[in-house]
Design a protein around this motif. Structure first.
Motif, PDB file in Angstrom:
ATOM      1  N   ASP A  83       0.815  -1.217   0.000  1.00 56.41           N
ATOM      2  CA  ASP A  83       0.000   0.000   0.000  1.00 56.41           C
ATOM      3  C   ASP A  83       0.850   1.270   0.000  1.00 56.41           C
ATOM      4  O   ASP A  83       0.510   2.261  -0.662  1.00 56.41           O
ATOM      5  CB  ASP A  83      -0.942   0.005   1.208  1.00 56.41           C
ATOM      6  N   ARG A  86       1.926   2.162  -3.568  1.00 57.06           N
ATOM      7  CA  ARG A  86       0.932   2.453  -4.606  1.00 57.06           C
ATOM      8  C   ARG A  86       0.823   3.965  -4.806  1.00 57.06           C
ATOM      9  O   ARG A  86       0.703   4.721  -3.848  1.00 57.06           O
ATOM     10  CB  ARG A  86      -0.436   1.899  -4.224  1.00 57.06           C
ATOM     11  N   HIS A  88      -1.699   5.279  -6.618  1.00 57.95           N
ATOM     12  CA  HIS A  88      -3.147   5.479  -6.476  1.00 57.95           C
ATOM     13  C   HIS A  88      -3.743   4.199  -5.912  1.00 57.95           C
ATOM     14  O   HIS A  88      -3.208   3.108  -6.126  1.00 57.95           O
ATOM     15  CB  HIS A  88      -3.799   5.782  -7.831  1.00 57.95           C
ATOM     16  N   ASP A  89      -4.862   4.310  -5.227  1.00 57.73           N
ATOM     17  CA  ASP A  89      -5.493   3.089  -4.725  1.00 57.73           C
ATOM     18  C   ASP A  89      -6.361   2.468  -5.820  1.00 57.73           C
ATOM     19  O   ASP A  89      -6.650   3.075  -6.850  1.00 57.73           O
ATOM     20  CB  ASP A  89      -6.332   3.370  -3.464  1.00 57.73           C
ATOM     21  N   SER A  90      -6.774   1.228  -5.615  1.00 57.05           N
ATOM     22  CA  SER A  90      -7.490   0.469  -6.643  1.00 57.05           C
ATOM     23  C   SER A  90      -8.809   1.119  -7.024  1.00 57.05           C
ATOM     24  O   SER A  90      -9.221   1.090  -8.196  1.00 57.05           O
ATOM     25  CB  SER A  90      -7.728  -0.957  -6.147  1.00 57.05           C
TER      26      SER A  90
END
Length: 336
Positions: A83, A86, A88-90
């Motif tokens: 995390d 990342r 951007h998140d999913s």
């Protein structure tokens, strides 16, 4: 598998075998027998029954989908430790992107088919690969080296230096120096080609609206969307740029295999959606996934045109934007 060097760059006359009393003999040069470095194969084709030209065309396609699959596995892994890496998140990928995964896959498959057909017409088969050919080319290189050093250092000093270092320098240039320079020049051509055409597609409203805006339907990039483009852009920026780089750099077919596969992996990595400190592609330069992600955001859409290798054109022409620059802009807005 041969030795790494048949004679060292810094070794002297002891490197010459009994057939060579000196490096320069009249109008030609005398070199010890060729010892092939570890990376080179004397096979006419790397795989029996498959021409190297076909490998050069298959390599980028396989590299694209294999590396994309690796990042896809990371996307669905559910590993919490990822995390922090990342960009951007999913949920952001699902909500902000305007192209469906199927639309992306279909466009990429079309580009791969197009570049393969063009490559079959463009690439020529390798000339005969043999020890005799390598020896002949090294002797030609040695004669050029003699001509250059005689003029740079003078007749007497040049001849002394050549007798001491001529064989080692010739070997290093042939197997290492020139091939590396060719690859670096090819990377420079790809970067230059893509920077100026990419920038043009953002400054020309027609080109952006009709062509390049397709790629920017992915507001949040992900790995297998790296080559999601309008077909014309895919041909012009990627296929034509790679072909010109291969031609102008005079790459062998096997160097071309490396160039095509490496540039494809770098492009996929630049769109992967992760800022990974241990990713070798992201360690090689500041032109990485985070850098290119800024370009896909509204704040940076007129910046960071460089792709896929280095950032020199952005730096030289004032189009570079970093996360620090974005934060400074936000701070100024808050103060005002």
């Amino acid at each position: 598998m041969g030795e790494l060097f048949s004679y060292g760059f810094f070794e002297g006359p002891s490197t010459l075998n009994s057939t060579c009393s000196s490096f320069v003999t009249g109008e030609t040069v005398c070199l010890p027998p060729v010892k092939i470095p570890f990376y080179f194969s004397l096979r006419q084709n790397l795989f029996d029954g498959i021409p190297d030209t076909h490998i050069a065309l298959a390599a980028p396609v396989l590299a694209y989908w294999l590396l994309s699959f690796v990042f896809y596995c990371l996307d669905i892994s559910g590993w919490r430790w990822l995390d922090k890496y990342r960009i951007h998140d999913s949920e952001e990928v699902k909500s902000r992107n305007l192209a469906t995964p199927w639309e992306v896959a279909r466009a990429v498959l079309l580009q791969h088919a197009t570049q393969t057909v063009l490559g079959l017409a463009w690439l020529a088969e390798s000339p005969e690969i043999s020890v005799a050919r390598c020896q002949s080319e090294m002797e030609a290189l040695g004669r050029t080296l003699v001509w250059v050093l005689r003029r740079l250092l003078g007749e007497e000093t040049g001849m002394v230096f050549l007798e001491l270092r001529g064989p080692g320098i010739t070997h290093w240039l042939y197997w290492w120096g020139i091939p590396a320079a060719q690859i670096l020049f090819a990377l420079f051509i790809v970067d230059t080609w893509q920077y100026f055409l990419h920038r043009l597609m953002h400054t020309n409203r027609y080109l952006y609206k009709k062509i390049h805006s397709v790629h920017h339907r992915l507001y949040v990039p992900y790995a297998f969307g790296a080559l999601y483009n309008h077909p014309f852009e895919g041909f012009l920026l990627d296929s034509a740029g790679a072909a010109f780089a291969e031609s102008l750099s005079h790459l062998s077919v096997r160097q071309t295999i490396f160039l095509f596969a490496f540039s494809t992996c770098k492009t996929v990595d630049d769109h992967c959606g992760y800022s990974l400190p241990f990713d070798p592609f992201q360690m090689m330069s500041g032109n990485n996934a985070d850098y290119h992600d800024i370009h896909h955001q509204a704040v940076g859409i007129k910046s960071n045109f460089s792709q896929p290798f280095f950032v020199h054109w952005d730096v030289l022409l004032g189009t570079r934007m970093t996360r620090k620059d974005i934060q400074e802009r936000r701070n100024k807005v808050k103060k005002s």
